[in-house]
Design an enzyme around this catalytic site. Structure first.
Site, short mmCIF file in Angstrom:
data_model
loop_
_atom_site.label_atom_id
_atom_site.label_comp_id
_atom_site.label_asym_id
_atom_site.label_seq_id
_atom_site.Cartn_x
_atom_site.Cartn_y
_atom_site.Cartn_z
N ASP A 263 -12.73 7.48 18.69
CA ASP A 263 -12.41 8.66 19.51
C ASP A 263 -13.68 9.42 19.91
O ASP A 263 -13.72 10.06 20.97
CB ASP A 263 -11.44 9.57 18.75
CG ASP A 263 -10.50 10.31 19.68
OD1 ASP A 263 -10.67 10.22 20.91
OD2 ASP A 263 -9.59 11.00 19.17
N SER B 25 -5.03 10.80 27.68
CA SER B 25 -3.68 10.65 28.22
C SER B 25 -3.68 10.20 29.68
O SER B 25 -2.81 9.45 30.11
CB SER B 25 -2.87 11.93 28.05
OG SER B 25 -3.53 12.99 28.68
N LYS C 273 -13.64 15.23 15.82
CA LYS C 273 -14.43 14.70 16.95
C LYS C 273 -14.35 15.60 18.19
O LYS C 273 -15.21 15.52 19.07
CB LYS C 273 -14.01 13.27 17.28
CG LYS C 273 -12.65 13.18 17.98
CD LYS C 273 -12.77 13.08 19.47
CE LYS C 273 -11.68 13.64 20.32
NZ LYS C 273 -10.36 13.91 20.02
N1 LIG Z 1 -4.06 14.89 26.26
C1 LIG Z 1 -4.64 13.97 25.50
O1 LIG Z 1 -5.33 13.09 25.99
C2 LIG Z 1 -4.42 14.00 24.02
C3 LIG Z 1 -4.05 15.14 23.36
N2 LIG Z 1 -3.90 15.15 22.01
C4 LIG Z 1 -3.52 16.35 21.28
O2 LIG Z 1 -2.17 16.66 21.59
C5 LIG Z 1 -1.98 18.09 21.52
C6 LIG Z 1 -1.36 18.56 22.83
O3 LIG Z 1 -2.26 18.24 23.85
P1 LIG Z 1 -1.84 18.15 25.38
O4 LIG Z 1 -0.46 17.67 25.53
O5 LIG Z 1 -2.91 17.39 26.04
O6 LIG Z 1 -1.92 19.69 25.79
P2 LIG Z 1 -1.32 20.43 27.07
O7 LIG Z 1 -2.20 21.61 27.26
O8 LIG Z 1 -1.12 19.47 28.18
O9 LIG Z 1 0.11 20.93 26.56
C7 LIG Z 1 0.23 21.84 25.46
C8 LIG Z 1 1.33 21.33 24.57
O10 LIG Z 1 1.47 22.17 23.42
C9 LIG Z 1 2.80 22.66 23.38
N3 LIG Z 1 2.91 24.01 22.76
C10 LIG Z 1 3.84 24.41 21.89
N4 LIG Z 1 3.64 25.65 21.48
C11 LIG Z 1 2.57 26.08 22.12
C12 LIG Z 1 1.89 27.31 22.15
N5 LIG Z 1 2.25 28.35 21.38
N6 LIG Z 1 0.84 27.41 22.96
C13 LIG Z 1 0.43 26.36 23.73
N7 LIG Z 1 1.04 25.16 23.73
C14 LIG Z 1 2.10 25.03 22.93
C15 LIG Z 1 3.30 22.61 24.80
O11 LIG Z 1 4.69 22.51 24.73
P3 LIG Z 1 5.67 22.96 25.91
O12 LIG Z 1 6.06 21.72 26.62
O13 LIG Z 1 6.82 23.56 25.17
O14 LIG Z 1 4.93 23.94 26.77
C16 LIG Z 1 2.66 21.32 25.28
O15 LIG Z 1 3.35 20.20 24.80
C17 LIG Z 1 -3.35 18.69 21.23
O16 LIG Z 1 -3.46 18.93 19.86
C18 LIG Z 1 -4.32 17.59 21.67
O17 LIG Z 1 -5.54 17.63 20.96
C19 LIG Z 1 -4.11 14.01 21.29
C20 LIG Z 1 -4.45 12.84 21.91
C21 LIG Z 1 -4.63 12.74 23.32
O1 LIG Z 2 -8.11 13.38 21.92
C1 LIG Z 2 -8.22 12.98 23.04
C2 LIG Z 2 -8.44 11.57 23.37
O2 LIG Z 2 -8.39 10.76 22.25
C3 LIG Z 2 -8.11 13.93 24.18
O3 LIG Z 2 -9.29 14.60 24.28
P1 LIG Z 2 -9.32 16.04 24.93
O4 LIG Z 2 -8.33 16.86 24.15
O5 LIG Z 2 -10.73 16.49 24.78
O6 LIG Z 2 -8.91 15.87 26.35
#
Ligand SMILES: NC(=O)C1=CN([C@@H]2O[C@H](COP(=O)(O)OP(=O)(O)OC[C@H]3O[C@@H](n4cnc5c(N)ncnc54)[C@H](OP(=O)(O)O)[C@@H]3O)[C@@H](O)[C@H]2O)C=CC1
Ligand SMILES: O=C(CO)COP(=O)(O)O
Length: 309
Positions: free
Chosen positions: A219, A115, A166
């Site tokens: 990925d 991201s 992954k």
């Molecule tokens: N960051 C990246 O590069 C990428 C992430 N992902 C996937 O996306 C998902 C979210 O990742 P990311 O946004 O980076 O994570 P963050 O740690 O930045 O944020 C956590 C996210 O999960 C939400 N959430 C809802 N319920 C819960 C809970 N009970 N406990 C914790 N979090 C909760 C939060 O919502 P709220 O706003 O309400 O707090 C927030 O959107 C993961 O599955 C990750 O693997 C996939 C591709 C890329």
């Molecule tokens: O899935 C991701 C990139 O494709 C993000 O990886 P991480 O959750 O390990 O930061």
């Protein structure tokens, strides 16, 4: 008819915010829901053409049941961008969404998408996968741009498992670098890690070739080689001798591979599938072995032919 869609993004974490920027960049009407925000879930999803969930796996079941109490039209498309597995049931996020909304179309969005790079406007590619070609194409139209190339795919399970499994390999790669094991070791780890993902993924019902696409191999290449990956960071610091609780206390963001390793070990046992790298990562996360011992355990395994799915 206008091509402008109303897109509700659930979860204002790193990934939810980056995806919102991409849809906004294509002039769609984007709303974001966060548990920490002022807009209610009902307000966010009202009249949405697409509801995209970027919540971490521990929040998915809860958000599905909250939405179940609202009247979501069957033409609304759900998109899941979560890369995790449900403990105990081993269900994927798209399976949770589809069971919650059996009459709606569900699309998986997964790819090598750190991201932080996307937020910096760097180019990337991803995959949108669904049993419904038209749903995948609608989501492709919403997110595709000259900075974000979106491919469709008809194997949602494979695409979802590629992105999810992954994460465990990214932890292992981080350990490898934290121990300074070199480039040969890392190449072997990523390649054998992919074999392991294929082995369990095909048993799960995914197509083998999907794992060689963006969401699997792609990925792996991104996250196993980037300190921007939280999963890689967890592994790197374990390799340097920190404890898991110390690392997670400082991370402040989601590293889904920690939970996924445990769920995978459970499923591999049930299905009688050999997953030595995943098992090694799990034992290390549980502090049952040191990083050096985990390496030795892998190197000491019985010798065998390379292809043995
Ligand atoms: N960051 C990246 O590069 C990428 C992430 N992902 C996937 O996306 C998902 C979210 O990742 P990311 O946004 O980076 O994570 P963050 O740690 O930045 O944020 C956590 C996210 O999960 C939400 N959430 C809802 N319920 C819960 C809970 N009970 N406990 C914790 N979090 C909760 C939060 O919502 P709220 O706003 O309400 O707090 C927030 O959107 C993961 O599955 C990750 O693997 C996939 C591709 C890329
Ligand atoms: O899935 C991701 C990139 O494709 C993000 O990886 P991480 O959750 O390990 O930061």
């Amino acid at each position: 008819m206008t091509n402008q869609k109303t897109v509700a993004i659930l979860g204002a974490g790193a990934w939810g915010k980056a995806l919102a920027t991409l849809a906004q960049g294509n002039t769609h009407d984007v709303r974001i829901y966060s548990r920490r925000g002022s807009q209610t879930l009902a307000e966010t999803v009202e009249n949405a053409d697409i509801i995209l969930s970027a919540v971490s796996i521990k929040g998915v079941k809860n958000i599905v049941s909250q939405l179940n109490s609202l009247a979501i039209p069957t033409q609304t498309i759900f998109v899941t961008a979560t890369k995790g597995l449900e403990p105990q049931t081993t269900r994927t996020p798209s399976q949770i969404w589809q069971e919650g909304f059996p009459n709606n179309r569900v699309v998986v969005l997964c790819g090598p998408n750190l991201s932080k790079e996307i937020t910096q406007d760097l180019p990337a590619a991803t995959v949108v996968a669904s049993n419904s070609e038209s749903a995948a194409e609608s989501v492709q139209m919403v997110f595709n741009s000259t900075r974000f190339r979106v491919y469709t795919n008809s194997d949602p399970l494979g695409v979802e498992l590629g992105g999810t499994l992954k994460n465990v390999m990214a932890i292992a790669a981080g350990v490898c670098d934290g121990l300074q094991l070199g480039t040969n070791a890392k190449a072997a780890l990523m390649t054998r890690g992919l074999t392991e993902m294929v082995r369990i993924g095909v048993d799960w019902g995914a197509k083998l070739e999907t794992f060689y696409g963006l969401s699997g191999l792609g990925d792996i290449l991104a996250t196993c080689n980037s300190p921007l990956s939280r999963n890689y960071q967890v592994g790197y610091q374990l390799g340097q001798g920190k404890t898991l609780s110390e690392i997670l206390a400082q991370l402040n963001e989601t590293a889904e591979g920690v939970n996924t390793a445990e769920v995978l070990v459970q499923r591999a046992k049930q299905q009688n599938i050999s997953m030595p790298i995943t098992q090694g990562v799990y034992s290390l996360l549980k502090a049952e072995v040191t990083p050096r011992q985990a390496l030795l355990d892998l190197m000491k395994r019985d010798i065998k032919p390379e292809y043995n799915y």
